[in-house]
Design a protein around this motif. Structure first.
Motif, PDB file in Angstrom:
ATOM      1  N   LYS A 205       0.814  -1.218   0.000  1.00 43.93           N
ATOM      2  CA  LYS A 205       0.000   0.000   0.000  1.00 43.93           C
ATOM      3  C   LYS A 205       0.847   1.267   0.000  1.00 43.93           C
ATOM      4  O   LYS A 205       0.375   2.340  -0.386  1.00 43.93           O
ATOM      5  CB  LYS A 205      -0.954  -0.007   1.211  1.00 43.93           C
ATOM      6  CG  LYS A 205      -2.110   0.974   1.052  1.00 43.93           C
ATOM      7  CD  LYS A 205      -3.140   0.788   2.160  1.00 43.93           C
ATOM      8  CE  LYS A 205      -4.316   1.738   1.950  1.00 43.93           C
ATOM      9  NZ  LYS A 205      -5.325   1.594   3.018  1.00 43.93           N
ATOM     10  N   HIS A 206       2.105   1.171   0.424  1.00 41.00           N
ATOM     11  CA  HIS A 206       3.004   2.327   0.404  1.00 41.00           C
ATOM     12  C   HIS A 206       3.086   2.908  -1.002  1.00 41.00           C
ATOM     13  O   HIS A 206       2.850   4.107  -1.218  1.00 41.00           O
ATOM     14  CB  HIS A 206       4.393   1.913   0.893  1.00 41.00           C
ATOM     15  CG  HIS A 206       5.437   2.975   0.762  1.00 41.00           C
ATOM     16  ND1 HIS A 206       6.052   3.269  -0.446  1.00 41.00           N
ATOM     17  CD2 HIS A 206       5.994   3.820   1.670  1.00 41.00           C
ATOM     18  CE1 HIS A 206       6.921   4.247  -0.285  1.00 41.00           C
ATOM     19  NE2 HIS A 206       6.900   4.591   0.994  1.00 41.00           N
ATOM     20  N   GLY A 214      -3.906   1.829  -8.571  1.00 34.71           N
ATOM     21  CA  GLY A 214      -5.233   1.330  -8.248  1.00 34.71           C
ATOM     22  C   GLY A 214      -6.269   2.440  -8.367  1.00 34.71           C
ATOM     23  O   GLY A 214      -6.370   3.094  -9.395  1.00 34.71           O
ATOM     24  N   SER A 215      -7.004   2.659  -7.312  1.00 37.35           N
ATOM     25  CA  SER A 215      -8.083   3.653  -7.351  1.00 37.35           C
ATOM     26  C   SER A 215      -7.629   5.057  -6.975  1.00 37.35           C
ATOM     27  O   SER A 215      -8.427   5.989  -6.973  1.00 37.35           O
ATOM     28  CB  SER A 215      -9.211   3.219  -6.403  1.00 37.35           C
ATOM     29  OG  SER A 215      -8.734   3.142  -5.063  1.00 37.35           O
ATOM     30  N   ILE A 220      -0.318  10.910  -6.508  1.00 34.24           N
ATOM     31  CA  ILE A 220      -0.947  11.749  -5.487  1.00 34.24           C
ATOM     32  C   ILE A 220      -0.036  11.951  -4.275  1.00 34.24           C
ATOM     33  O   ILE A 220      -0.015  13.026  -3.671  1.00 34.24           O
ATOM     34  CB  ILE A 220      -2.322  11.162  -5.065  1.00 34.24           C
ATOM     35  CG1 ILE A 220      -3.098  12.167  -4.202  1.00 34.24           C
ATOM     36  CG2 ILE A 220      -2.155   9.827  -4.369  1.00 34.24           C
ATOM     37  CD1 ILE A 220      -3.432  13.450  -4.899  1.00 34.24           C
ATOM     38  N   GLY A 221       0.740  10.933  -3.909  1.00 33.56           N
ATOM     39  CA  GLY A 221       1.655  11.090  -2.784  1.00 33.56           C
ATOM     40  C   GLY A 221       2.720  12.130  -3.065  1.00 33.56           C
ATOM     41  O   GLY A 221       3.088  12.924  -2.192  1.00 33.56           O
ATOM     42  N   TYR A 222       3.235  12.140  -4.283  1.00 33.15           N
ATOM     43  CA  TYR A 222       4.211  13.153  -4.689  1.00 33.15           C
ATOM     44  C   TYR A 222       3.603  14.550  -4.569  1.00 33.15           C
ATOM     45  O   TYR A 222       4.217  15.481  -4.039  1.00 33.15           O
ATOM     46  CB  TYR A 222       4.643  12.923  -6.141  1.00 33.15           C
ATOM     47  CG  TYR A 222       5.634  11.825  -6.368  1.00 33.15           C
ATOM     48  CD1 TYR A 222       5.300  10.488  -6.122  1.00 33.15           C
ATOM     49  CD2 TYR A 222       6.896  12.091  -6.874  1.00 33.15           C
ATOM     50  CE1 TYR A 222       6.203   9.461  -6.361  1.00 33.15           C
ATOM     51  CE2 TYR A 222       7.806  11.071  -7.121  1.00 33.15           C
ATOM     52  CZ  TYR A 222       7.454   9.770  -6.851  1.00 33.15           C
ATOM     53  OH  TYR A 222       8.348   8.763  -7.087  1.00 33.15           O
TER      54      TYR A 222
END
Length: 260
Positions: A205-206, A214-215, A220-222
């Motif tokens: 999940k990281h 995935g969804s 988005i983390g960046y």
């Protein structure tokens, strides 16, 4: 250390990247594993145009120009002495540029850059700044890279791209940095990320949250990392160099950054 003359490696082994990586002193199995990993970050695969791409990089004097950037930022940031390996970029890859012109990956003790025949030399400087910032921060933090969690990862990316903005200009910041609205960033942070900051890189999940698989929206983390760093910098007035060695938790201590 510094820029390794991989142009000579490419002359001999461009069609056999695994054998080429064995010039680092690796065994065949290790070189194959590393090559697979590097390809996931944008290293080229042998193709009909590989020789053209290599010659284009030579004509643009890529190795000498990157050496200038290496000396500049190593002096400016008092950064580590590490080898930097340059190879052509995969024509259909490169997560740091929407045009797939450049990419890279960093470790604590070495850096790999994947380049194309980019007309604007600042694009090359931008990818160098991003990756060398990662490497410098890794050497400043009192933490083993195996212990990095999701919070560390998003702050790494946010800080590196903030450095690109500072030293190369906002026009060279990757498109993912401004891809999402503040509303969406805060929403995704609160719904999906803030309770998962403990996740290690080995956890599936990281990368789903960091890269937006995935969804989840792409990268988005960046994007959240860049937003957090930008807000932190606005609130504290700190420079790239002052923030470089800060513990990741410092960036989210204030509720004003992402909200409760």
């Amino acid at each position: 250390m510094g820029i390794i003359e991989t142009s000579k490696w490419l002359d001999d082994y461009a069609r056999d990247p695994e054998k080429m990586l064995m010039k680092k002193g690796m065994k065949k199995r290790e070189a194959a594993e590393l090559y697979g990993y590097l390809k996931s970050f944008g290293m080229y695969s042998p193709a009909a145009n590989t020789e053209y791409e290599i010659n284009a990089l030579k004509k643009r004097d890529a190795w000498r120009k990157m050496n200038v950037y290496y000396n500049k930022y190593r002096s400016l940031w008092k950064g580590p002495s590490v080898p930097v390996y340059i190879f052509p970029v995969q024509s259909a890859r490169g997560i740091f540029s929407s045009g797939f012109k450049k990419s890279g990956v960093s470790f604590k003790d070495e850096i790999y850059l994947f380049l194309s025949d980019e007309e604007d030399p600042r694009e090359w400087e931008a990818v160098f700044v991003h990756e060398y910032h990662h490497c410098t921060r890794m050497n400043l933090l009192e933490k083993n890279p195996d212990q990095y969690n999701l919070l560390d990862s998003i702050i790494f990316e946010g800080l590196a791209e903030d450095a690109v903005k500072e030293y190369c200009g906002e026009e060279y910041v990757s498109s993912w940095a401004a891809k999402y609205s503040e509303f969406l960033l805060r929403k995704l942070w609160n719904q999906h990320i803030k309770n998962e900051l403990h996740l290690r890189r080995k956890d599936t999940k990281h990368d789903q949250l960091l890269l937006g698989r995935g969804s989840y929206p792409s990268l988005i983390g960046y994007a959240i990392g860049y937003y957090i760093v930008r807000k932190f910098r606005e609130n504290h007035g700190m420079t790239v160099q002052e923030m470089m060695g800060l513990d990741s938790k410092k960036f989210i201590e204030s509720d004003q950054i992402m909200g409760k």
